[in-house]
Every structure is written in structure tokens, then in C-alpha cells.
Design a protein around this motif. Structure first.
Motif, short mmCIF file in Angstrom:
data_model
loop_
_atom_site.label_atom_id
_atom_site.label_comp_id
_atom_site.label_asym_id
_atom_site.label_seq_id
_atom_site.Cartn_x
_atom_site.Cartn_y
_atom_site.Cartn_z
N ARG A 101 0.84 -1.20 0.00
CA ARG A 101 0.00 0.00 0.00
C ARG A 101 0.87 1.25 0.00
NH1 ARG A 101 -3.03 -1.79 5.32
NH2 ARG A 101 -0.88 -2.55 5.62
N ASP A 102 0.56 2.17 -0.91
CA ASP A 102 1.27 3.44 -1.00
C ASP A 102 0.44 4.49 -0.27
OD1 ASP A 102 2.59 5.74 -1.61
OD2 ASP A 102 2.66 5.42 -3.77
N THR A 103 0.95 5.00 0.83
CA THR A 103 0.19 5.92 1.67
C THR A 103 0.43 7.39 1.33
OG1 THR A 103 1.97 5.82 3.31
CG2 THR A 103 0.12 4.29 3.59
N ASP A 104 1.29 7.68 0.35
CA ASP A 104 1.57 9.07 -0.01
C ASP A 104 0.37 9.67 -0.74
OD1 ASP A 104 4.23 9.05 1.00
OD2 ASP A 104 4.85 7.92 -0.76
N ASP A 105 -0.03 10.86 -0.35
CA ASP A 105 -1.23 11.51 -0.90
C ASP A 105 -0.84 12.42 -2.06
OD1 ASP A 105 -3.66 12.64 -1.40
OD2 ASP A 105 -3.77 13.79 0.47
N GLU A 106 -1.11 11.99 -3.27
CA GLU A 106 -0.78 12.83 -4.43
C GLU A 106 -1.66 14.07 -4.50
OE1 GLU A 106 -2.79 11.24 -8.33
OE2 GLU A 106 -2.06 9.52 -7.17
N ASN A 107 -2.80 14.05 -3.80
CA ASN A 107 -3.67 15.21 -3.82
C ASN A 107 -3.06 16.40 -3.09
OD1 ASN A 107 -5.81 13.91 -5.23
ND2 ASN A 107 -6.44 12.90 -3.33
N ALA A 108 -2.04 16.13 -2.27
CA ALA A 108 -1.38 17.22 -1.54
C ALA A 108 -0.35 17.94 -2.41
CB ALA A 108 -0.70 16.66 -0.29
N LEU A 109 -0.06 17.40 -3.59
CA LEU A 109 0.98 18.01 -4.41
C LEU A 109 0.63 19.43 -4.85
CD1 LEU A 109 2.01 14.98 -6.67
CD2 LEU A 109 3.31 15.99 -4.78
N GLY A 110 -0.64 19.68 -5.12
CA GLY A 110 -1.04 21.01 -5.57
C GLY A 110 -0.72 22.08 -4.54
N SER A 111 -1.13 21.86 -3.28
CA SER A 111 -0.86 22.86 -2.24
C SER A 111 0.63 22.95 -1.95
CB SER A 111 -1.64 22.52 -0.98
OG SER A 111 -1.27 21.25 -0.47
N MET A 112 1.35 21.82 -2.03
CA MET A 112 2.80 21.85 -1.84
C MET A 112 3.47 22.69 -2.92
SD MET A 112 3.69 17.93 -0.71
CE MET A 112 5.45 18.30 -0.53
N LEU A 113 3.00 22.54 -4.16
CA LEU A 113 3.56 23.33 -5.25
C LEU A 113 3.29 24.82 -5.04
CD1 LEU A 113 4.87 23.67 -8.03
CD2 LEU A 113 2.64 23.15 -9.06
N ASP A 114 2.06 25.16 -4.65
CA ASP A 114 1.73 26.55 -4.41
C ASP A 114 2.64 27.16 -3.35
OD1 ASP A 114 -0.30 26.52 -6.28
OD2 ASP A 114 -1.82 25.93 -4.82
N ASN A 115 2.84 26.44 -2.27
CA ASN A 115 3.67 26.94 -1.19
C ASN A 115 5.14 27.02 -1.61
OD1 ASN A 115 1.74 27.35 0.93
ND2 ASN A 115 1.51 25.14 1.03
N ALA A 116 5.58 26.08 -2.45
CA ALA A 116 6.96 26.12 -2.94
C ALA A 116 7.20 27.36 -3.80
CB ALA A 116 7.28 24.86 -3.72
N LEU A 117 6.22 27.69 -4.64
CA LEU A 117 6.35 28.87 -5.48
C LEU A 117 6.39 30.13 -4.62
CD1 LEU A 117 3.86 27.88 -8.32
CD2 LEU A 117 6.35 28.13 -8.56
N GLY A 118 5.57 30.14 -3.58
CA GLY A 118 5.52 31.31 -2.72
C GLY A 118 6.75 31.50 -1.87
N SER A 119 7.44 30.39 -1.56
CA SER A 119 8.62 30.47 -0.69
C SER A 119 9.93 30.34 -1.45
CB SER A 119 8.55 29.37 0.38
OG SER A 119 8.51 28.08 -0.23
N GLY A 120 9.85 30.24 -2.79
CA GLY A 120 11.06 30.14 -3.60
C GLY A 120 11.80 28.83 -3.40
#
Length: 396
Positions: A101-120
Motif C-alpha cells: 500500500r502506497d500511503t503518499d497523498d498525491e492530492n497534496a501536491l497542488g498545495s505543496m507546489l503553491d507553497n513552494a512557489l511562494g517560498s522560492g
């Protein structure tokens, strides 16, 4: 990789995931530097044995100076690339038989990307999607350095398998590699013990799956599966009850069992690890088989070398080795719970790091490698085993 570096990456990953920047605003925040960084990661994807994604639509938007389209195309590419790093790019057919079972949530990638762009921190966003295990890092380095195309294909397939696992396996766990005939206990990111194992025959391969070890049974009874009763034990009990008794076989209440003892098929130890495949790690009376280089002899279960030592290691903090030995010597069936449940991953890797820091290519005993495509002439862009377990274990 040092513990300090792993901690720094983990901290950066947390910052990427939870930086309090408004996602709505960040959807349109792709700067020229961000796009350049994205294209660098797209170009570098083959270093992780991943395909280089198509960027024609993004290039067209850049040429037209269409900021909204640039943002839309860049976001789509970034999320596709991040998902490949996190989850792999294989089809269901290629993953067939992989039941971890893969427990990593791919649905979290969008918010992670947004925060990465905002924090450089776009570099960190992509880097933390890779498997965190040191073995993956070793394979990645070997993939870049090895000049042999066949070895690179095997390494690439095993890098892909690592992406099918949870990105982090946890601080403490057991990893069984059936292709290596080996079990390793990991504690706090370090190998705490290694044991030889015997795995399923070619005709009855050990499945790939995950479970949780909650305890150990010392001096176990063996509940004999119906298939083995039909195959041999039932007839033996009926026709030669004296020999059946000598071997510890018992029939009562409509079921066949084998008493604890030196002839018991499970040996003197069995792990409590519920799973839908009826596959368990246990001892065996046939200790000589552990000296074989290729140890594919079972009907699916995982027979474990130095099984009592293994059990004592798992029971640290609950029972001492001397106490475990006393229980075994007493002959009574005893179940002991671990101090805390321990994840178990039964996997299959045919490219592994050796003790010298190099990569060994193992025999593909179950012929699973060819199911997985590799980054070669067969494709350049994205998009284009029944387990039998202990239920079939021999009564020998």
C-alpha cells in the motif's frame, strides 16, 4: 546521507507543504526564474530513469507572452513531474503483483507546489518527492555512472519499484527482499540486523505485500491447510496413525494440526503478522537450506534463519534473549507482543547496494523485471502473481 542532511530535507519538505501562503494567489505566480527551474527539472528527469515531459505548449505560451497560459501549462507539467517522482510512471500491468500500500497523498501536491512557489523552494518541492531511502540514492548514483546498458535497465526498473513504496518507510521496519533471500531490520535509519530467508519456489512465489508485525509465537502449533491435508497429511493420519503421531499430526474438531516440537513445519517461532495472503515469517526444521546460495524452496512463506535470534531482536524491551530461550526450551506455546507494532515490507529488488557501496545485479528468479518498461527506445514520453502462501506449504 548523514542524519543531519536527512533532517534538513525533512524540515524543508515540511516548509514546502505547510507554508501559510494563499494558494489562490500562487496559482498565477510563475516567474521567469520559476519556469527556468521547472524546465531544468524536466530535462533532469532521465537522471531518475523517468521520461522527459513534453513542453511544447509551455514554450508556445512563453513565445506569445501569455502569462495566464504560462502559469496553467507550467503547473500541469510540474504536477505531472512531481507525481512521477512520488508514485512512478508504470501502468497497472507493469505493477501487477505489487501489493504494498502506497500511503503518499498525491492530492497534496497542488498545495505543496503553491507553497513552494511562494517560498522560492521549487527545487525542494521536486527533490522531496523522490524515495527517501538510502538504497534509492545508491541506485540513482549507479544509474548515472554505469556504462553498461543492460545493468542500467535493471537499475532503472528497481528505481521505479522504489517509487511504488511509500516515500518514507518509517523510522523502524523490516524489509524483506525476496530476490536477495534476505530480511533486514531498520531502526532509526540504520540497519539493526540482517537474516537469511528462504522464499517461495518459482511455481509458488512469495508475494509482494506489506503487513504489521504485532507479536511472536514461540513453540507454535501448525494449522495444516486443507490443500496439504488433501495432498498428504490426511492420508497419512488415516493409513499410518503411528507415524502421524510421531510427526506430531493431530486431528480433532474437524481440523488437522501439528503439535509444537522439533518436527513442526513452522519450527519454534512464527510471527504474528496478519495479511490476506496467509504468508508468514517463521522458523523451519530444515536449517541446512540456509546454506544454499539460491533459497527458493517454500510454498510462499518466508522461512527465517536464526529465527529465535530474530524473534529476540524484535522482542527487545519486552523479553531478554535468555527469557526467550527459556520459553522455547519449555515447549509451551507462548505468544508475546512486541513493544510496539512494526511495519513489514515484503518486496522484490533485483538491483541492490552491496557492502562496498557498489550495486549488485541479482537473478530475476520470478521473471518480474521484464514487466517494467525502461527509459530507452521503447518510449520517450509519458503516457505512451497470484500468491499461495503458507496455505500451500509442504508438510515435509
Amino acid at each position: 546521507m548523514s542524519g543531519a542532511l536527512r533532517a534538513a530535507i525533512a524540515l524543508a519538505a515540511t516548509a514546502v507543504a505547510w507554508s501559510p501562503v494563499a494558494a489562490q494567489e500562487l496559482h498565477h505566480s510563475w516567474s521567469a526564474a520559476d519556469v527556468t527551474k521547472l524546465k531544468q527539472w524536466v530535462a533532469a528527469a532521465p537522471q531518475d530513469a523517468l521520461p522527459r515531459l513534453e513542453t511544447t505548449a509551455l514554450d508556445r505560451a512563453l513565445a506569445n507572452g501569455d502569462a495566464e497560459e504560462i502559469s496553467r501549462q507550467a503547473r500541469q507539467i510540474a504536477l505531472r513531474l512531481a507525481k512521477m517522482h512520488l508514485k512512478g510512471r508504470a501502468s497497472e500491468a507493469e505493477r501487477r503483483g505489487w501489493n504494498i500500500r502506497d500511503t503518499d497523498d498525491e492530492n497534496a501536491l497542488g498545495s505543496m507546489l503553491d507553497n513552494a512557489l511562494g517560498s522560492g523552494s521549487l527545487d525542494t518541492f521536486f527533490a522531496v518527492q523522490r524515495p527517501a531511502h538510502l538504497e534509492y540514492s545508491a541506485l540513482r548514483a549507479a544509474y548515472a555512472a554505469d556504462a553498461d546498458e543492460q545493468r542500467r535497465k535493471v537499475i532503472a526498473r528497481n528505481m521505479e519499484r522504489w517509487r511504488w513504496l511509500p516515500r518514507s518507510l518509517g523510522p523502524d521496519y523490516v524489509l524483506v527482499n525476496t530476490a536477495r533471500f534476505e530480511a533486514r531490520l531498520w531502526r532509526a535509519g540504520e540497519v539493526a540486523g540482517t537474516w537469511r530467508v528462504i522464499v517461495g519456489k518459482i511455481s509458488t512465489p512469495t508475494p509482494v505485500f506489506d503487513a504489521t508485525i504485532t507479536g511472536v509465537i514461540l513453540n507454535p502449533w501448525w494449522e495444516i491447510p486443507a490443500s496439504i491435508v488433501r495432498e498428504s497429511v490426511g492420508a497419512l493420519v488415516r493409513r499410518n496413525p503411528a507415524l502421524a503421531k510421531q510427526r506430531g499430526y493431530v486431528w480433532s474438531d474437524g481440523r488437522y494440526r501439528q503439535r509444537p516440537g522439533p518436527n513442526n513445519a513452522l519450527g519454534q517461532m512464527k510471527l504474528v503478522m496478519p495479511n490476506p495472503y496467509s504468508v508468514f515469517m517463521h522458523d523451519t526444521p530444515n536449517k541446512d537450506l540456509f546454506e544454499k546460495e539460491v533459497r527458493a524452496f517454500s510454498h510462499g512463506c518466508i522461512r527465517t534463519g536464526d529465527a529465535i535470534g530474530y524473534a529476540a531482536t524484535l522482542l527487545e524491551g519486552v523479553r531478554t534473549r535468555e527469557e526467550v530461550d527459556q520459553i522455547v526450551a519449555g515447549g509451551e506455546t507462548t505468544q508475546l507482543d512486541l513493544a510496539k507494532p512494526l511495519p513489514l515490507y515484503v518486496a522484490y529488488f533485483t538491483a541492490v547496494e552491496n557492502d562496498q557501496g557498489g550495486i549488485d545485479i541479482l537473478d530475476d528468479i520470478y521473471r518480474r523485471d521484464d514487466r517494467i518498461r525502461t527509459l530507452s527506445a521503447d518510449y520517450r514520453s509519458e503516457g505512451r502473481l497470484a500468491a499461495t502462501g503458507c496455505a500451500m506449504q509442504s508438510a515435509e
